[in-house]
Design an enzyme around this catalytic site. Structure first.
Site, mmCIF file in Angstrom:
data_model
loop_
_atom_site.group_PDB
_atom_site.id
_atom_site.type_symbol
_atom_site.label_atom_id
_atom_site.label_comp_id
_atom_site.label_asym_id
_atom_site.label_seq_id
_atom_site.Cartn_x
_atom_site.Cartn_y
_atom_site.Cartn_z
ATOM 1 N N HIS A 585 0.814 -1.205 0.000
ATOM 2 C CA HIS A 585 0.000 0.000 0.000
ATOM 3 C C HIS A 585 0.854 1.263 0.000
ATOM 4 C CE1 HIS A 585 -2.907 2.900 1.985
ATOM 5 N NE2 HIS A 585 -3.638 2.435 1.008
ATOM 6 N N ARG A 714 -10.532 11.384 10.120
ATOM 7 C CA ARG A 714 -11.731 11.611 9.325
ATOM 8 C C ARG A 714 -12.787 10.528 9.515
ATOM 9 N NH1 ARG A 714 -10.388 9.944 4.377
ATOM 10 N NH2 ARG A 714 -11.702 8.131 4.669
#
Length: 831
Positions: A585, A714
């Site tokens: 990733h 978030r």
């Protein structure tokens, strides 16, 4: 004492086990990427009961008693300096003893079967007198005031939120943006569509994974809140029903506002006269010939229902016998929005039209009742161990898995109108889905048609956010060589405010530069028309060695990545597919040159994907550097990937899974030591999600030591801030606005802080199940810019929510000085 307390934390929180709530990073491209929707969900090995060792409990009591005596005699805190210094040594020793401690923890088996009410109990206990709170009963001894191990454990439970329920809170914040009248109408249509897409993918991935876990064992528990999979699913379904009602209400409000702007989405009962005449003819001539209705009976079995497609179901009667009729409503030939010609912008939905005329379709039967349904299917596909055979073509394996996904078991059923109870039960039996996974809704089950409605409104600019274009940073000259400019000093891009062009130019220059030997890059998600890929293919065609690691397991992007990997390979690039059990990733790109017999590196390290489309929608960072030490570390990462291995140690980078979490914990320990010495100590971090238990417990420890901690998270956040005596030095904010807040960076220290850019969230899947890279920022100007960015984000009060001690999120009070961080960043670019 603190060393023993840390051991207590380790055993209580179960750091050696993998987080049961963190499986499978919602496409929800605007607000939650597929990688964020799918974390690695694995049973925790440490869900059992933990009993506080007697000697540790005794020392806690002694410490409380000593603290009381000092307070009574008003002695200064400095008298505890020796103990604090000893604790600092314990902290330094912790990382070296972690492996042994983890092994002991993993051998420990518990039998804790307490229900999820434990969390609520913890919240109540947090309101009682405990560590860090002064008692009012002077008659009680210090020993009496000291909480028992069970009470202290319950207080710690109050610091945790369940990962799934926390994510639903995030999606609620997205829905709030659809409800917020301060947002332009066209943007609110987008927010409600994203909310629905997010929720769909959440059920397919997260709830699907929980359901699979529940089938394995009823005793698998979330190692933060102690909830079983069944309890989590029940809580999710309860919250989803309430959210569905809110979505229905928001949809009705949006429809009313659209009508004011000349766009009407009509229900069939609202129409009459020539509108009905048109629809009669349209259905008869354009729709009916394309339908494929089916009556379920002995000779006609229940049909396979496709994922996310809408069907009309009707209860039919003929000769006193009832049967079930099903009509698929999805077609590639007909538009879903049907415009009624007598009006400028009056529309009906195709599925509503088919529902109305179902009686005409089943004209040999009496239609007793009818409804629209839609199912969502489990999306939890992963390659089996035997699929990693050396002789297997991994690209073909992933193609097979993607095709298999569309036929996985249903995980959610939605319906409109009234469904006959007998038919309702029959459908549940046929689909093998329990009734708690069935949801009634009064608005369209698929809101993707709002994209077309937005296009109709484009002429009214005030119905959308102001149009802005990414800029080239002031310190980058587009007319000069970008490689030369990087060699002069590090360069920094802040998307979407900065253009991605400098990075694309770096790749194009590398393709044409005769000194360039190779280009290496990791690709996770790419745009459908990727300029990045085009530049890489150009470099290969120019004779450069181009090595591209394409992660084929990027969920919901598998097909796109499979296609690009073929094209890159055909262009002459060397393709790698990542490691057997770890997704790659990281966002790293390395350009290697050879000049006068010496190797020289140009490195790019980012927080987001090499995707030109999302670079316009997501906030992300990109660091371009000619620092040779950083380049050498990145080169080591690629070398290990070629060998199918991971980095064991790194000089400057933090590289998951082996040298990421522990170094971060050591940096937190350093701030803890400063706080105990009475010196300024600070930790700041911005990320998408926070679920990793070892890092959470370390943050709790830091808060208890007095370290000031500011977090911008978030999405899902399993840590609860503001719990008295535990996390009251932690502030957590979430920002949901025009752009997806996707950048990740960490700050350690109040004076001369260390700053890292990272591809990783603080999630179990990032720290242990992926190859991630975080890079230090050495350039003082860029570091100062990042600190200003963080400060602006923390001061934002228009799109920011702050987390309360009960886990709720509320809007930050705006007052007279309204600050929208994203708007301020744009104004700085256009000044």
């Amino acid at each position: 004492m603190l060393k023993r307390l840390r051991s207590f934390f380790k055993n209580l929180f179960g750091t050696s086990g993998r987080d049961a709530s963190d499986k499978a990073d919602v496409n929800t491209e605007a607000f939650l990427t597929p990688e964020e929707a799918v974390d690695d969900l694995t049973p925790s090995e440490d869900a059992g009961e933990f009993i506080l060792p007697e000697e540790v409990e005794t020392e806690i009591q002694k410490e409380a008693s000593a603290k009381k005596k000092k307070n009574d005699s008003k002695k200064p805190a400095e008298t505890n300096a020796d103990e604090e210094a000893s604790d600092g040594k314990d902290s330094e020793q912790k990382s070296s003893n972690k492996k042994k401690s983890d092994k002991k923890d993993s051998d420990k088996k518990g039998s804790d079967k307490k229900d999820s009410g434990k969390k609520d109990s913890g919240k109540k206990d947090s309101d009682k007198k405990g560590p860090g709170k002064k008692g009012s009963d002077k008659k009680k001894s210090a020993k009496d005031k000291t909480p028992s191990a069970e009470e202290f454990k319950n207080r710690l439970y109050s610091c945790y939120d369940n990962r799934e329920l926390s994510w639903l809170k995030f999606n609620t914040r997205v829905l709030e943006e659809a409800e917020d009248m301060r947002n332009p109408l066209g943007e609110r249509l987008s927010f409600i569509s994203v909310f629905q897409t997010n929720l769909d993918e959440f059920f397919r991935v997260r709830v699907g994974s929980l359901y699979d876990q529940m089938l394995v064992s009823e005793e698998i528990r979330d190692n933060k809140t102690n909830m079983t999979c069944r309890e989590q699913i029940s809580a999710i379904c309860q919250q989803t029903r309430m959210l569905t009602q809110r979505r229905d209400a928001a949809y009705d409000d949006l429809k009313d506002e659209l009508r004011e702007h000349g766009v009407e989405i009509m229900e069939l009962p609202e129409l009459d006269g020539q509108d009905i005449e048109f629809l009669d003819a349209y259905f008869e001539n354009a729709v009916y010939p394309l339908l494929a209705p089916q009556i379920v009976g002995k000779k006609q079995p229940f049909p396979f229902l496709n994922n996310r497609e809408i069907y009309v179901v009707a209860v039919l009667e003929k000769k006193d016998k009832e049967s079930l009729g099903i009509i698929p409503c999805s077609t590639d030939v007909l538009p879903r929005l049907i415009r009624i010609p007598a009006h400028k912008n009056r529309y009906v939905l195709l599925e509503d039209l088919i529902l109305r005329y179902a009686d005409n379709v089943f004209d040999q039967y009496t239609v007793l009742s009818k409804s629209q349904i839609r199912i969502l299917r489990n999306a939890d596909i992963d390659p089996d161990e035997d699929m990693y055979d050396d002789d297997a073509d991994f690209r073909k394996i992933m193609e097979q898995l993607v095709s298999r996904r569309s036929r996985l078991a249903p995980i959610k059923l939605e319906y409109t109108g009234a469904l006959d109870e007998a038919v309702f039960s029959r459908m549940c039996d046929q689909l093998k889905i329990k009734k708690k996974y069935v949801f009634h809704c009064n608005s369209p089950q698929d809101l993707s048609f709002f994209a077309e409605i937005r296009d109709l409104l484009r002429g009214e600019k005030d119905l959308f956010f102001e149009k802005v274009s990414p800029q080239i940073p002031e310190d980058i000259d587009p007319k000069k060589s970008i490689l030369d400019q990087i060699r002069e000093k590090d360069r920094f891009l802040f998307f979407p405010y900065d253009s991605m062009d400098p990075f694309l130019k770096m790749l194009m220059e590398a393709a044409d530069n005769p000194d360039v030997v190779s280009v290496k890059v990791t690709l996770y998600r790419m745009a459908p028309h990727s300029k990045v890929v085009e530049a890489l293919m150009r470099a290969a065609e120019q004779g450069k060695e181009v090595d591209v690691l394409v992660e084929l397991r990027a969920r919901f992007d598998e097909e796109n990545n499979i296609d690009w990997s073929r094209r890159l390979e055909e262009a002459g690039c060397r393709i790698l597919y990542g490691l057997d059990n770890l997704k790659v990733h990281s966002k790293i790109c390395l350009v290697t040159t050879r000049r006068e017999g010496h190797i020289y590196y140009y490195t790019q390290i980012g927080t987001g994907n090499y995707n030109e489309d999302t670079a316009l929608q997501y906030t992300d960072f990109s660091l371009l550097t000619a620092n040779q030490e950083i380049g050498a570390d990145v080169s080591d990462v690629f070398t290990k990937l070629y060998l199918g291995e991971v980095v064991d140690e790194s000089r400057y980078l933090l590289v998951a899974p082996k040298c990421f979490s522990l170094p971060i914990q050591e940096k937190i320990d350093a701030q803890i030591a400063l706080a105990r010495e009475g010196k300024p100590a600070y930790i700041g971090a911005k990320m998408n999600s926070l679920t990793d238990k070892p890092l959470i417990e370390k943050l709790i420890e830091a808060s208890m030591a007095g370290v000031k901690i500011e977090l911008i998270v978030r999405g899902a956040c399993c840590l609860i801030a503001g719990v008295p005596g535990l996390t009251d030095n932690i502030e957590i904010r979430s920002i949901v606005g025009r752009y997806l807040e996707h950048s990740r960076f960490y700050i350690f220290g109040a004076a001369d802080p260390e700053v890292y850019l990272s591809s990783a969230d603080f999630m179990t899947r990032n720290t242990t199940h992926r190859v991630e890279v975080a890079a230090p920022v050495f350039d003082e100007e860029i570091k100062a810019q990042l600190l200003r960015i963080f400060d602006t984000l923390m001061k934002g009060n228009v799109k920011a929510r702050t987390q309360l001690a009960d886990g709720r999120y509320v809007h930050v009070v705006t007052g007279a000085n309204a600050i929208s961080a994203q708007s301020r960043f744009w104004s700085q670019k256009y000044r």
